[in-house]
Enzyme design. Structure first.
Site, PDB file in Angstrom:
ATOM      1  N   ASN A 152      54.493  -5.004  -2.122  1.00 12.68           N
ATOM      2  CA  ASN A 152      53.052  -5.210  -2.019  1.00 12.68           C
ATOM      3  C   ASN A 152      52.580  -6.438  -2.786  1.00 12.68           C
ATOM      4  OD1 ASN A 152      53.876  -3.017  -4.030  1.00 12.68           O
ATOM      5  ND2 ASN A 152      51.916  -3.678  -4.888  1.00 12.68           N
ATOM      6  N   SER A 200      49.709   4.270   5.222  1.00  8.72           N
ATOM      7  CA  SER A 200      48.281   4.465   4.965  1.00  8.72           C
ATOM      8  C   SER A 200      47.447   3.682   5.961  1.00  8.72           C
ATOM      9  CB  SER A 200      47.948   4.018   3.540  1.00  8.72           C
ATOM     10  OG  SER A 200      46.586   4.230   3.247  1.00  8.72           O
ATOM     11  N   HIS A 202      44.349   2.417   5.891  1.00  7.69           N
ATOM     12  CA  HIS A 202      43.477   1.297   5.528  1.00  7.69           C
ATOM     13  C   HIS A 202      44.232  -0.020   5.344  1.00  7.69           C
ATOM     14  CE1 HIS A 202      44.079   0.585   1.100  1.00  7.69           C
ATOM     15  NE2 HIS A 202      44.669   1.755   1.205  1.00  7.69           N
ATOM     16  N   THR A 237      42.026  21.068   4.412  1.00  5.93           N
ATOM     17  CA  THR A 237      41.599  20.851   5.796  1.00  5.93           C
ATOM     18  C   THR A 237      41.672  19.375   6.165  1.00  5.93           C
ATOM     19  OG1 THR A 237      40.080  22.728   5.637  1.00  5.93           O
ATOM     20  CG2 THR A 237      39.713  21.176   7.437  1.00  5.93           C
ATOM     21  N   CYS A 324      46.075  -1.277  -7.117  1.00 10.71           N
ATOM     22  CA  CYS A 324      45.987  -0.154  -8.060  1.00 10.71           C
ATOM     23  C   CYS A 324      45.981  -0.607  -9.506  1.00 10.71           C
ATOM     24  CB  CYS A 324      47.134   0.827  -7.823  1.00 10.71           C
ATOM     25  SG  CYS A 324      46.969   1.695  -6.249  1.00 10.71           S
TER      26      CYS A 324
END
Length: 378
Positions: A152, A200, A202, A237, A324
């Site tokens: 990354n 992921s 996004h 959920t 992050c």
């Protein structure tokens, strides 16, 4: 130094904007509010949307729908892969690398606190790790190996199929963090040899708040969130609307992939040439074998914080490391592992391009960089 109000976004590795087509597709199903676990018509409609999205995403990634577990993020998918396998196992040895994303490193740290043994492979000066290193690190009690597919921070692409083969020869499972790779390069779960794969939405112009973990059939996974959803592997959920958005985003990303890869590679090479033309600027990571959208450079003799703030003040959004670590003054752990000093690591910038980046923006960014470097060295 005049502040530019119109910004240029060159931090696509941190996150991508929601594609307008994806947003429209999500609006079409936003009325689907039922709980997919409910037996009435509202719940069953929600389940249809959710399971159709699961089938589309799994097919696009070369997996079975039953192998896909929806999560709230790529970080959760990484944690579920490492901790879920380890807790199902009970004890033993895990091998990973020093260049992994913070989500994986955090899970490894937790495993050590829980009594597991962890070995982290050290990269070379270009940030690469190799299957031969894994051969030397494996032990009789090694049960899991985790190596990312794409870095990354530098964009380096790692030979995960070779790593998986080594792991399997020694009876260990193999996980790859493919969050930075899915939607950027071809990824087929059935061909990589991985037992677990994280991604992921996004990162490929889909919605935030949803990710996924592919889990090969037969792999035992202890749920970090207990519950009956997702085949008992992840409670809570799931959102049919977010799942639908992820499916649409992935379909478009893969449809555009061949053309977009070439366009981004050309833009990145032009940008990189302009950055490296400045005296004392050095590239971090391999020249070849990397994502087409990322370049990472160190600016010798510059104050890192001043450099980053100057870029933003002049209207260009870049990063000093993974998203992050945003807000942290700590140097990049990846660059430190590659041999950079703390001062050099702090004076490093990651530029990452994307679907909406233009040639004009790249040219302007080069000029802004030169101005920012001059100020940061003053």
């Amino acid at each position: 130094m005049e502040r530019r109000e119109r910004g240029i976004y060159l931090d696509y590795a941190a996150t991508t904007p929601l594609d307008p087509e994806v947003a429209e597709a999500m609006r079409e199903v936003e009325g689907v509010f039922g709980n997919p676990s409910s037996v009435h018509r509202f719940g069953q409609r929600a389940r249809r949307v959710l399971e159709e999205a699961r089938e589309r995403i799994a097919h696009l990634l070369g997996a079975s729908p039953r192998e896909l577990v929806f999560t709230a993020s790529g970080s959760e998918a990484d944690a579920l892969a490492l901790l879920g396998v380890a807790l199902a196992r009970g004890r033993g040895h895990v091998v990973s690398t020093e260049v992994e994303h913070a989500a994986v490193l955090g899970a490894l740290n937790l495993l050590e606190r829980l009594g597991f043994s962890v070995t982290r492979l050290k990269p070379d000066r270009e940030g690469m790790v190799y299957p031969e290193q894994l051969e030397e690190a494996l032990r009789p009690d090694t049960f899991l190996v985790s190596v990312m597919l794409a870095g990354n921070e530098t964009g380096a692409l790692y030979p995960v199929r070779a790593f998986a083969e080594v792991a399997h020869r020694h009876g260990a499972l193999f996980h790859t963090d493919a969050v930075q790779a899915v939607g950027q390069v071809p990824v087929r779960f059935s061909e990589l040899g991985a037992d677990l794969l994280s991604f992921s939405a996004h990162k490929f112009y889909g919605p935030k708040g949803i990710g996924g973990l592919l889990v090969r059939r037969g792999v035992s996974l202890y749920p970090l969130v207990p519950g009956k959803q997702e085949g008992g592997r992840r409670g809570g959920t799931p959102s049919p609307v977010l799942a639908h958005g992820m499916a649409v985003a992935l379909e478009k990303a893969l449809r555009l992939l061949p053309e977009e890869s070439e366009r981004l590679r050309a833009l990145r090479d032009r940008l990189e040439a302009g950055l490296l033309a400045v005296e004392g600027v050095e590239r971090n990571g391999p020249r070849e074998g990397r994502l087409p959208k990322i370049t990472n450079v160190t600016v010798k003799g510059a104050d890192g914080e001043t450099l980053l703030l100057a870029m933003d003040f002049l209207g260009v959004a870049v990063s000093s490391g993974s998203a992050c670590s945003a807000g942290s003054l700590e140097p990049s752990h990846v660059l430190l592992a590659m041999g950079r000093t703390p001062k050099e690591a702090r004076a490093s910038l990651r530029f990452s391009l994307g679907r909406f980046t233009t040639e004009e923006e790249v040219e302007e960014a080069i000029g802004v960089f030169r101005e920012a470097v001059e100020r940061a060295r003053a």
